[in-house]
Scaffold this motif. Structure first.
Motif, PDB file in Angstrom:
ATOM      1  N   ALA A  74      -1.271  -2.810   1.189  1.00 33.43           N
ATOM      2  CA  ALA A  74      -0.417  -3.895   0.699  1.00 33.43           C
ATOM      3  C   ALA A  74      -1.167  -5.069   0.062  1.00 33.43           C
ATOM      4  O   ALA A  74      -0.790  -5.509  -1.021  1.00 33.43           O
ATOM      5  CB  ALA A  74       0.506  -4.384   1.815  1.00 33.43           C
ATOM      6  N   PRO A  75      -2.223  -5.610   0.690  1.00 33.88           N
ATOM      7  CA  PRO A  75      -2.847  -6.794   0.082  1.00 33.88           C
ATOM      8  C   PRO A  75      -3.832  -6.500  -1.050  1.00 33.88           C
ATOM      9  O   PRO A  75      -4.474  -7.412  -1.565  1.00 33.88           O
ATOM     10  CB  PRO A  75      -3.579  -7.444   1.263  1.00 33.88           C
ATOM     11  N   TRP A  76      -3.958  -5.238  -1.453  1.00 37.03           N
ATOM     12  CA  TRP A  76      -5.002  -4.844  -2.394  1.00 37.03           C
ATOM     13  C   TRP A  76      -4.425  -4.297  -3.684  1.00 37.03           C
ATOM     14  O   TRP A  76      -3.360  -3.694  -3.705  1.00 37.03           O
ATOM     15  CB  TRP A  76      -5.907  -3.792  -1.751  1.00 37.03           C
ATOM     16  N   GLN A  77      -5.169  -4.462  -4.804  1.00 35.66           N
ATOM     17  CA  GLN A  77      -4.801  -3.845  -6.083  1.00 35.66           C
ATOM     18  C   GLN A  77      -5.212  -2.381  -6.109  1.00 35.66           C
ATOM     19  O   GLN A  77      -4.480  -1.539  -6.601  1.00 35.66           O
ATOM     20  CB  GLN A  77      -5.523  -4.550  -7.240  1.00 35.66           C
ATOM     21  N   ARG A 117     -14.318   3.595   2.494  1.00 40.57           N
ATOM     22  CA  ARG A 117     -13.087   3.149   1.842  1.00 40.57           C
ATOM     23  C   ARG A 117     -13.340   1.758   1.278  1.00 40.57           C
ATOM     24  O   ARG A 117     -13.822   0.877   1.982  1.00 40.57           O
ATOM     25  CB  ARG A 117     -11.930   3.087   2.846  1.00 40.57           C
ATOM     26  N   VAL A 118     -13.026   1.572  -0.003  1.00 41.23           N
ATOM     27  CA  VAL A 118     -13.198   0.282  -0.655  1.00 41.23           C
ATOM     28  C   VAL A 118     -11.845  -0.182  -1.158  1.00 41.23           C
ATOM     29  O   VAL A 118     -11.128   0.566  -1.833  1.00 41.23           O
ATOM     30  CB  VAL A 118     -14.201   0.370  -1.820  1.00 41.23           C
ATOM     31  N   SER A 119     -11.501  -1.415  -0.818  1.00 35.32           N
ATOM     32  CA  SER A 119     -10.267  -2.049  -1.264  1.00 35.32           C
ATOM     33  C   SER A 119     -10.638  -3.294  -2.051  1.00 35.32           C
ATOM     34  O   SER A 119     -11.526  -4.045  -1.636  1.00 35.32           O
ATOM     35  CB  SER A 119      -9.394  -2.442  -0.065  1.00 35.32           C
ATOM     36  N   GLY A 120      -9.984  -3.524  -3.196  1.00 41.84           N
ATOM     37  CA  GLY A 120     -10.310  -4.680  -4.023  1.00 41.84           C
ATOM     38  C   GLY A 120      -9.070  -5.398  -4.524  1.00 41.84           C
ATOM     39  O   GLY A 120      -8.037  -4.773  -4.763  1.00 41.84           O
ATOM     40  N   ARG A 121      -9.188  -6.715  -4.655  1.00 43.96           N
ATOM     41  CA  ARG A 121      -8.088  -7.515  -5.229  1.00 43.96           C
ATOM     42  C   ARG A 121      -8.645  -8.606  -6.130  1.00 43.96           C
ATOM     43  O   ARG A 121      -9.818  -8.949  -6.041  1.00 43.96           O
ATOM     44  CB  ARG A 121      -7.194  -8.093  -4.137  1.00 43.96           C
ATOM     45  N   HIS A 122      -7.786  -9.109  -7.004  1.00 44.76           N
ATOM     46  CA  HIS A 122      -8.129 -10.118  -8.024  1.00 44.76           C
ATOM     47  C   HIS A 122      -9.176  -9.568  -8.986  1.00 44.76           C
ATOM     48  O   HIS A 122     -10.024 -10.290  -9.489  1.00 44.76           O
ATOM     49  CB  HIS A 122      -8.609 -11.423  -7.391  1.00 44.76           C
ATOM     50  N   ARG A 123      -9.094  -8.289  -9.274  1.00 46.40           N
ATOM     51  CA  ARG A 123     -10.056  -7.613 -10.143  1.00 46.40           C
ATOM     52  C   ARG A 123      -9.797  -7.900 -11.618  1.00 46.40           C
ATOM     53  O   ARG A 123     -10.699  -7.788 -12.436  1.00 46.40           O
ATOM     54  CB  ARG A 123     -10.012  -6.099  -9.895  1.00 46.40           C
ATOM     55  N   THR A 151     -12.492  12.889  -2.695  1.00 42.78           N
ATOM     56  CA  THR A 151     -12.248  11.486  -3.007  1.00 42.78           C
ATOM     57  C   THR A 151     -10.742  11.267  -3.100  1.00 42.78           C
ATOM     58  O   THR A 151     -10.023  12.093  -3.661  1.00 42.78           O
ATOM     59  CB  THR A 151     -12.939  11.105  -4.328  1.00 42.78           C
ATOM     60  N   ILE A 152     -10.273  10.154  -2.547  1.00 43.22           N
ATOM     61  CA  ILE A 152      -8.845   9.819  -2.549  1.00 43.22           C
ATOM     62  C   ILE A 152      -8.656   8.460  -3.189  1.00 43.22           C
ATOM     63  O   ILE A 152      -9.365   7.506  -2.866  1.00 43.22           O
ATOM     64  CB  ILE A 152      -8.290   9.758  -1.110  1.00 43.22           C
ATOM     65  N   MET A 153      -7.689   8.352  -4.073  1.00 44.06           N
ATOM     66  CA  MET A 153      -7.281   7.071  -4.637  1.00 44.06           C
ATOM     67  C   MET A 153      -5.971   6.710  -3.943  1.00 44.06           C
ATOM     68  O   MET A 153      -4.925   7.258  -4.263  1.00 44.06           O
ATOM     69  CB  MET A 153      -7.104   7.217  -6.158  1.00 44.06           C
ATOM     70  N   HIS A 154      -6.024   5.813  -2.959  1.00 38.38           N
ATOM     71  CA  HIS A 154      -4.836   5.445  -2.191  1.00 38.38           C
ATOM     72  C   HIS A 154      -3.913   4.529  -2.978  1.00 38.38           C
ATOM     73  O   HIS A 154      -2.698   4.570  -2.801  1.00 38.38           O
ATOM     74  CB  HIS A 154      -5.229   4.743  -0.887  1.00 38.38           C
ATOM     75  N   LYS A 155      -4.504   3.682  -3.821  1.00 44.75           N
ATOM     76  CA  LYS A 155      -3.704   2.735  -4.610  1.00 44.75           C
ATOM     77  C   LYS A 155      -4.477   2.418  -5.880  1.00 44.75           C
ATOM     78  O   LYS A 155      -5.692   2.217  -5.831  1.00 44.75           O
ATOM     79  CB  LYS A 155      -3.440   1.456  -3.813  1.00 44.75           C
ATOM     80  N   ALA A 156      -3.780   2.358  -7.008  1.00 43.28           N
ATOM     81  CA  ALA A 156      -4.429   2.110  -8.302  1.00 43.28           C
ATOM     82  C   ALA A 156      -3.501   1.271  -9.168  1.00 43.28           C
ATOM     83  O   ALA A 156      -2.676   1.803  -9.890  1.00 43.28           O
ATOM     84  CB  ALA A 156      -4.758   3.426  -8.985  1.00 43.28           C
TER      85      ALA A 156
END
Length: 172
Positions: A74-77, A117-123, A151-156
Motif C-alpha cells: 500500500a505505501p509503495w509505488q 524484497r525492495v519497495s520504493g516510493r516518490h521515485r 523474480t516477482i513484481m508485486h507492484k509496479a
C-alpha cells in the motif's frame, strides 16, 4: 510468523540513479540491468536498486528477517522481490562509493541463498527535489534466507519503472 532480526535506517548519497547491496570484501562494482523490474537487479553477490534521483540523498531502511516478512504494498509505488545468491560473510547497503561512510548493514548468517524484497516510493519526482515540499525518495529493503525462486513484481506503478521495463534491448 516471521520475526524482525535487525532494522537500520539512514540517508544514502547516490550518484547515477543507483545504490547497491554488496559485501565490499567480495565485490565493489557490477553492471546492472533493470529491464525486468524497473527497480531491482541481482547478480551473484550483489544487488542494485534504481532510483529517480540521479545525484543526491535518498532515505533507506534495511531489514533482516528470520523468514518472509508480511507483504504490504500500500505505501509503495513499486515492490519487487528476487533471489540473491551470497558468497560473502557480510552484507551492506551502499550509496555512492566508499567515501561517504554511510552504509547500512544487513544481518546475515553467512554465505547462502536469500530473498531480497525492495519497495520504493516518490521515485517519479526525479531531480525536482529542490522544490519545497517535494518528498524524499524512500526505499525499504527486506532480506531473509530462502531457496531460489523466480523474480516477482508485486507492484509496479511508477513512471520510472515503466520506462525501464519497456525500454528496448541494448545491443552488445
Amino acid at each position: 510468523m516471521a520475526e524482525l532480526i535487525q532494522r537500520e535506517s539512514g540517508e544514502l548519497f547516490i550518484e547515477y540513479n543507483v545504490f547497491t547491496v554488496l559485501d565490499p570484501d567480495v565485490m565493489d562494482d557490477f553492471s546492472a540491468d533493470f529491464k525486468e523490474t524497473g527497480l531491482l537487479t541481482v547478480v551473484e553477490g550483489g544487488a542494485a536498486v534504481l532510483c529517480g534521483t540521479h545525484t543526491g540523498t535518498i532515505e533507506a531502511t534495511a531489514e533482516s528477517w528470520d523468514g518472509a516478512p508480511p507483504l504490504d504494498t500500500a505505501p509503495w509505488q513499486d515492490v519487487a522481490e528476487a533471489t540473491l545468491r551470497w558468497p560473502g560473510q557480510r552484507m551492506e547497503v551502499w550509496g555512492a562509493g566508499y567515501t561517504y561512510d554511510e552504509e547500512l548493514p544487513l544481518a546475515i548468517p553467512g554465505p547462502g541463498t536469500y530473498r531480497l524484497r525492495v519497495s520504493g516510493r516518490h521515485r517519479d519526482d526525479g531531480e525536482n527535489r529542490h522544490r519545497e515540499g517535494t518528498p524524499t525518495e524512500h526505499y525499504l529493503l527486506q532480506l531473509w534466507t530462502a531457496p531460489p525462486a523466480p523474480t516477482i513484481m508485486h507492484k509496479a506503478t511508477s513512471a520510472l519503472g515503466t520506462r525501464w521495463r519497456s525500454s528496448p534491448p541494448t545491443s552488445n
